[in-house]
Scaffold this motif. Structure first.
Motif, PDB file in Angstrom:
ATOM      1  N   ALA A   1       0.838  -1.204   0.000  1.00  9.20           N
ATOM      2  CA  ALA A   1       0.000   0.000   0.000  1.00  9.20           C
ATOM      3  C   ALA A   1       0.873   1.254   0.000  1.00  9.20           C
ATOM      4  CB  ALA A   1      -0.925  -0.006   1.220  1.00  9.20           C
ATOM      5  N   PRO A   2       0.542   2.258  -0.802  1.00  9.06           N
ATOM      6  CA  PRO A   2       1.407   3.433  -0.951  1.00  9.06           C
ATOM      7  C   PRO A   2       1.605   4.249   0.310  1.00  9.06           C
ATOM      8  CG  PRO A   2      -0.704   3.767  -2.050  1.00  9.06           C
ATOM      9  CD  PRO A   2      -0.635   2.329  -1.678  1.00  9.06           C
ATOM     10  N   ASN A   3       0.639   4.203   1.234  1.00  9.54           N
ATOM     11  CA  ASN A   3       0.778   4.930   2.500  1.00  9.54           C
ATOM     12  C   ASN A   3       0.942   3.975   3.680  1.00  9.54           C
ATOM     13  OD1 ASN A   3       0.310   7.860   1.609  1.00  9.54           O
ATOM     14  ND2 ASN A   3      -1.423   6.784   0.687  1.00  9.54           N
ATOM     15  N   ASN A   4       1.289   2.745   3.347  1.00  8.13           N
ATOM     16  CA  ASN A   4       1.598   1.717   4.352  1.00  8.13           C
ATOM     17  C   ASN A   4       0.436   1.446   5.300  1.00  8.13           C
ATOM     18  OD1 ASN A   4       3.435  -0.191   5.374  1.00  8.13           O
ATOM     19  ND2 ASN A   4       4.034   1.164   7.041  1.00  8.13           N
ATOM     20  N   ASP A   5      -0.788   1.555   4.787  1.00 11.22           N
ATOM     21  CA  ASP A   5      -1.970   1.300   5.595  1.00 11.22           C
ATOM     22  C   ASP A   5      -3.017   0.629   4.717  1.00 11.22           C
ATOM     23  OD1 ASP A   5      -4.509   1.591   7.017  1.00 11.22           O
ATOM     24  OD2 ASP A   5      -3.451   2.976   8.351  1.00 11.22           O
TER      25      ASP A   5
END
Length: 319
Positions: A221-225
């Motif tokens: 995931a690009p925002n690590n969430d």
């Protein structure tokens, strides 16, 4: 009037169109059916209703526990939609959003839509409990602005909502708002849920392995969430539907209560080359290994869904 992001719309595609070819891919809503070749005629019909126009505030109502870092992922996305604060790097969120302008041109509308981040309301005490009805979603949405607004209700990962993870990941609709000088206004609303602990394989693909269908490794995931990045995909899809079909009589195909709209007409496609279980040839951050297809403000990266382009009758992707 509300439309859900889920199963009925995709079933309608299969019944309505004879296709030269079609594939099974996983959409953010988890349904594994999608068009590869669109029909020659315009897919989404215009039902002569109003499109959302003017300067519209996007107000965020956070129900349940969210970390400040999670709220920032979503608020930065909303800010990124505006061409007045564009990302300096292409492809951008603002460029993705510009596809919606083509619906206004097609409707011969001289009006335009400008979104901006409005107020944020925190409801961290679960005042309505942890199992919500659609009526309660609208009740929460009314905490936003009552005029010239899209009020977005975001429910935390430990909150159940009617239909969530069963046949939808979110929904949009409209409700009566303020009465000013004898005129009653409407506001648009959206609800999306954090599926992280409930059904990430259904509502947060491609950041989680799908519940069913072709299996492949999940993307970073690009925002690590996983949960919140999945929420952004669903929110983006519903925002496109809200702009082009805000009151149930704009651009859509199929049943009014389960319509195909600008994004739901292109399920499971995030980049060119998408096929069963594969989101497409997304860009990859060399440092984090995260997949993305759009740059946002504050150095953000996002994965955004394909939008149906009425000018070309194809599903348009940024990459």
């Amino acid at each position: 009037m509300s439309s859900s992001f889920g199963l009925k719309s995709t079933h309608f595609i299969l019944k309505l169109f004879l296709l030269v070819s079609f594939i099974h891919v996983c959409f953010a809503s988890g349904k594994l059916t999608a068009l590869v070749q669109e029909p020659q005629n315009q897919l989404l019909q215009y039902h002569k209703g109003a499109l959302l126009s003017g300067k519209i505030s996007v107000n965020l109502i956070w129900y349940g526990k969210f970390k400040p870092s999670q709220r920032a992922i979503v608020s930065d996305f909303i800010t990124s939609l505006s061409s007045s604060t564009p990302s300096k790097t292409d492809p951008s969120v603002a460029k993705w959003w510009k596809t919606t302008e083509k619906y206004y041109h097609l409707a011969n509308s001289k009006k335009s839509l400008s979104l901006y981040l409005g107020k944020q309301v925190l409801v961290e005490n679960y005042s309505l409990g942890k199992s919500l009805t659609q009526k309660q979603i609208v009740q929460l949405a009314s905490k936003g602005e009552q005029k010239d607004a899209i009020n977005v209700v975001l429910t935390a990962s430990d909150v159940a909502v009617d239909g969530f993870c069963v046949n939808r990941c979110g929904t949009h609709g409209s409700s009566k708002g303020a009465t000013i000088r004898g005129k009653t206004y409407k506001f648009a609303y959206i609800w999306v849920g954090n599926s992280d602990t409930q059904c990430a394989g259904y509502c947060a693909w491609p950041f989680h392995q799908p519940i069913y269908g072709p299996q492949s490794l999940p993307l970073v995931a690009p925002n690590n969430d996983v949960g919140v990045d999945g929420m952004v995909i669903n929110l983006a899809s519903l925002l496109a539907g809200t702009a082009t079909n805000p009151f149930g009589n704009g651009y859509y195909q199929g049943e009014a209560d389960a319509p195909l709209e600008a994004a739901s007409a292109c399920p499971g496609v995030y980049a060119k080359g998408a096929y069963p279980g594969y989101a497409g040839d997304l860009l990859v951050d060399k440092t984090t290994g995260a997949s993305y297809n759009a740059h946002g403000t504050n150095g953000r990266k996002y994965v955004l869904p394909a939008l149906y382009d009425p000018a070309t009758s194809t599903c348009s992707t940024l990459v």
